[in-house]
Design a protein around this motif. Structure first.
Motif, PDB file in Angstrom:
ATOM      1  N   SER A  20       0.887  -1.030   0.297  1.00 54.61           N
ATOM      2  CA  SER A  20       0.039  -0.218   0.261  1.00 54.61           C
ATOM      3  C   SER A  20       0.850   1.798   0.259  1.00 54.61           C
ATOM      4  N   SER A  21       1.994   1.301   1.061  1.00 59.54           N
ATOM      5  CA  SER A  21       3.558   2.353   0.565  1.00 59.54           C
ATOM      6  C   SER A  21       4.167   2.677  -0.831  1.00 59.54           C
ATOM      7  N   CYS A  22       4.150   1.422  -1.463  1.00 60.97           N
ATOM      8  CA  CYS A  22       4.815   1.490  -2.394  1.00 60.97           C
ATOM      9  C   CYS A  22       4.753   0.959  -3.515  1.00 60.97           C
ATOM     10  N   ALA A  23       4.025   0.485  -4.167  1.00 58.99           N
ATOM     11  CA  ALA A  23       3.270  -1.083  -4.984  1.00 58.99           C
ATOM     12  C   ALA A  23       4.354  -1.612  -5.963  1.00 58.99           C
ATOM     13  N   ALA A  24       5.543  -2.014  -5.217  1.00 55.59           N
ATOM     14  CA  ALA A  24       6.826  -1.984  -6.323  1.00 55.59           C
ATOM     15  C   ALA A  24       7.186  -3.674  -5.268  1.00 55.59           C
ATOM     16  N   GLU A  25       6.110  -4.528  -4.426  1.00 58.75           N
ATOM     17  CA  GLU A  25       6.186  -5.559  -4.144  1.00 58.75           C
ATOM     18  C   GLU A  25       4.460  -6.250  -3.826  1.00 58.75           C
ATOM     19  N   GLY A  26       4.593  -7.411  -4.048  1.00 61.29           N
ATOM     20  CA  GLY A  26       2.997  -7.777  -4.283  1.00 61.29           C
ATOM     21  C   GLY A  26       3.006  -9.308  -2.803  1.00 61.29           C
ATOM     22  N   ILE A  27       1.531  -9.814  -2.879  1.00 57.23           N
ATOM     23  CA  ILE A  27       2.138 -11.330  -2.036  1.00 57.23           C
ATOM     24  C   ILE A  27       0.408 -11.580  -2.192  1.00 57.23           C
ATOM     25  N   HIS A  28       0.682 -13.079  -2.218  1.00 51.02           N
ATOM     26  CA  HIS A  28      -1.143 -13.291  -1.770  1.00 51.02           C
ATOM     27  C   HIS A  28      -1.250 -13.155  -1.328  1.00 51.02           C
ATOM     28  N   ARG A  29      -2.855 -13.438  -0.476  1.00 46.76           N
ATOM     29  CA  ARG A  29      -3.388 -12.976   0.705  1.00 46.76           C
ATOM     30  C   ARG A  29      -3.204 -14.254   1.484  1.00 46.76           C
ATOM     31  N   ARG A  30      -2.652 -15.171   1.455  1.00 46.99           N
ATOM     32  CA  ARG A  30      -2.535 -16.983   1.863  1.00 46.99           C
ATOM     33  C   ARG A  30      -1.316 -16.478   2.475  1.00 46.99           C
ATOM     34  N   CYS A  31      -0.205 -16.198   1.223  1.00 43.56           N
ATOM     35  CA  CYS A  31       0.758 -16.016   2.264  1.00 43.56           C
ATOM     36  C   CYS A  31       1.390 -14.787   3.251  1.00 43.56           C
ATOM     37  N   SER A  32       0.368 -14.325   2.909  1.00 39.52           N
ATOM     38  CA  SER A  32       0.972 -13.074   3.957  1.00 39.52           C
ATOM     39  C   SER A  32       0.310 -13.438   5.263  1.00 39.52           C
ATOM     40  N   TYR A  33      -1.160 -14.435   5.103  1.00 36.85           N
ATOM     41  CA  TYR A  33      -1.837 -14.690   6.753  1.00 36.85           C
ATOM     42  C   TYR A  33      -2.012 -13.471   7.527  1.00 36.85           C
ATOM     43  N   LEU A  34      -3.047 -12.674   6.234  1.00 33.13           N
ATOM     44  CA  LEU A  34      -3.833 -11.453   6.545  1.00 33.13           C
ATOM     45  C   LEU A  34      -5.142 -12.344   6.856  1.00 33.13           C
ATOM     46  N   ARG A  35      -5.673 -11.798   7.731  1.00 31.21           N
ATOM     47  CA  ARG A  35      -7.113 -11.972   8.061  1.00 31.21           C
ATOM     48  C   ARG A  35      -8.114 -11.319   6.393  1.00 31.21           C
ATOM     49  N   ASN A  36      -9.536 -12.425   6.254  1.00 31.20           N
ATOM     50  CA  ASN A  36     -10.130 -11.700   5.639  1.00 31.20           C
ATOM     51  C   ASN A  36     -10.039 -10.422   5.497  1.00 31.20           C
ATOM     52  N   SER A  37     -10.523 -10.234   6.691  1.00 33.08           N
ATOM     53  CA  SER A  37     -11.409  -8.595   6.485  1.00 33.08           C
ATOM     54  C   SER A  37      -9.741  -7.770   5.882  1.00 33.08           C
ATOM     55  N   ALA A  38      -9.009  -8.237   6.402  1.00 35.80           N
ATOM     56  CA  ALA A  38      -8.058  -7.247   5.482  1.00 35.80           C
ATOM     57  C   ALA A  38      -7.959  -6.568   4.596  1.00 35.80           C
ATOM     58  N   THR A  39      -7.515  -4.834   3.804  1.00 37.29           N
ATOM     59  CA  THR A  39      -7.531  -4.715   2.807  1.00 37.29           C
ATOM     60  C   THR A  39      -6.165  -4.235   2.027  1.00 37.29           C
ATOM     61  N   THR A  40      -5.321  -4.026   3.516  1.00 38.05           N
ATOM     62  CA  THR A  40      -3.880  -3.308   2.655  1.00 38.05           C
ATOM     63  C   THR A  40      -3.606  -4.405   3.218  1.00 38.05           C
ATOM     64  N   TRP A  41      -2.065  -4.059   2.697  1.00 37.46           N
ATOM     65  CA  TRP A  41      -0.528  -4.812   2.690  1.00 37.46           C
ATOM     66  C   TRP A  41       0.283  -4.178   2.590  1.00 37.46           C
ATOM     67  N   GLU A  42       1.831  -4.284   4.033  1.00 40.80           N
ATOM     68  CA  GLU A  42       3.168  -3.250   3.731  1.00 40.80           C
ATOM     69  C   GLU A  42       4.593  -4.470   3.387  1.00 40.80           C
ATOM     70  N   CYS A  43       5.351  -3.860   2.229  1.00 41.11           N
ATOM     71  CA  CYS A  43       6.141  -5.351   1.999  1.00 41.11           C
ATOM     72  C   CYS A  43       6.883  -4.778   3.370  1.00 41.11           C
ATOM     73  N   ASP A  44       7.847  -5.433   3.672  1.00 43.29           N
ATOM     74  CA  ASP A  44       9.186  -5.872   4.785  1.00 43.29           C
ATOM     75  C   ASP A  44       9.699  -4.134   4.708  1.00 43.29           C
ATOM     76  N   CYS A  45      10.084  -4.024   3.332  1.00 45.42           N
ATOM     77  CA  CYS A  45      10.759  -2.448   3.736  1.00 45.42           C
ATOM     78  C   CYS A  45       9.659  -1.525   3.884  1.00 45.42           C
ATOM     79  N   CYS A  46       8.790  -1.117   3.120  1.00 44.70           N
ATOM     80  CA  CYS A  46       8.313  -0.088   4.017  1.00 44.70           C
ATOM     81  C   CYS A  46       7.840  -0.576   5.318  1.00 44.70           C
ATOM     82  N   ALA A  47       6.926  -1.500   6.098  1.00 46.30           N
ATOM     83  CA  ALA A  47       6.912  -1.653   6.989  1.00 46.30           C
ATOM     84  C   ALA A  47       7.734  -1.248   7.615  1.00 46.30           C
TER      85      ALA A  47
END
Length: 301
Positions: free
Chosen positions: A253-280
């Motif tokens: 959600s910050s740089c859009a230079a990386e991506g991840i599958h929802r399941r691979c990120s272990y995010l809750r189904n209700s989560a709508t955003t994710w940040e890569c390790d660099c940005c986080a």
């Protein structure tokens, strides 16, 4: 030397005394600041000929700024023909001067690093990459056609020599990506960043993403990215992407230079955003506003 502050609502329409414009592209000119009867854009000050940053004082001296404004009033911009041209071409023997907002139209290069040098269209640095785009090549960012060779408005990554883009597009991306700025194709950073700086692209030292810029760049990034999880769980591989569900590909959600599958990120189904390790990592503990008062003309982040 006085403390610098953003202009208040009463002075918001006041014109910059170094370019004579009340409204200018903040990506190029920076914010407008006012103090002690002076008003100027941040980068109009940094690029003004004869106006030097006083590192020991962490800013510009008011008297020096007044003098630069007076000297600029005697010079005429070779692009628009108006007076108040504070920026001189650094080429020895060249007498061309111009306003910062006129630089793009005049195909001038202003370097936002080091000595903050500027050059007119005749003496500006040019890319020496021995590459030409294929027929009907498009900008990697906006997907519109690029010119058939490198030029002021059409540029290429010096590392992979296959990522082509418009100057205006890469400038927006440089400010958006900040410290994570790199080639969107090969991910090269060192060579790419140095080339862009030399060619006059301003790179933000901080992260200033916005919802609008994320939306504008999001579709483009999806064309070049897969799942960046250390261990991708998708049976179809890293490149598989679905519109919803476990294998929906979420972009940073910050740089859009990386991506991840929802399941691979272990995010809750209700989560709508994710940040890569660099940005986080960069944002840890800095989610809330970190604005602090600056001195007059202090070097921006």
């Amino acid at each position: 030397m006085v403390a610098m502050k953003q202009q208040d609502s009463d002075s918001r329409e006041q014109a910059c005394m170094l370019c004579f414009q009340a409204e200018a592209d903040p990506l190029i000119c920076g914010c407008k600041v006012a103090k002690k009867g002076l008003c100027a854009h941040t980068y109009c000050m940094f690029l003004a000929s004869g106006l030097c940053l006083q590192e020991s004082r962490n800013g510009f001296v008011i008297e020096d700024t007044r003098r630069a404004i007076q000297e600029a009033a005697q010079k005429r911009c070779f692009v628009c023909g108006e007076t108040g041209a504070a920026i001189n071409c650094r080429e020895k023997g060249c007498d061309r001067s111009f306003h910062l907002p006129c630089a793009s139209e005049g195909e001038c290069v202003t370097q936002f690093f080091g000595l903050y040098r500027s050059f007119c269209w005749e003496h500006r640095p040019e890319q020496a990459v021995p590459a030409t785009p294929q027929l009907n090549s498009t900008c990697i960012i906006c997907l519109d056609l690029v010119e058939d060779k490198t030029s002021y408005r059409t540029m290429v990554c010096p590392a992979c020599q296959r990522a082509w883009f418009h100057r205006s597009c890469i400038q927006k991306q440089a400010v958006h990506a900040g410290v994570c700025f790199c080639c969107l194709s090969c991910q090269n950073k060192d060579q790419f960043v140095m080339e862009m700086l030399t060619m006059g692209i301003r790179i933000s030292k901080s992260r200033q993403p916005s919802q609008e810029s994320n939306q504008a760049f999001g579709v483009v990034y999806q064309r070049h990215i897969g799942c960046n999880a250390s261990k991708c769980l998708c049976p179809g591989g890293r490149e598989q992407a679905e519109e919803k569900g476990s294998w929906q590909l979420l972009l940073c959600s910050s740089c859009a230079a990386e991506g991840i599958h929802r399941r691979c990120s272990y995010l809750r189904n209700s989560a709508t955003t994710w940040e890569c390790d660099c940005c986080a990592g960069l944002a840890t503990g800095k989610r809330q506003s970190t604005r602090v008062p600056l001195r007059w003309g202090q070097r921006p982040g």
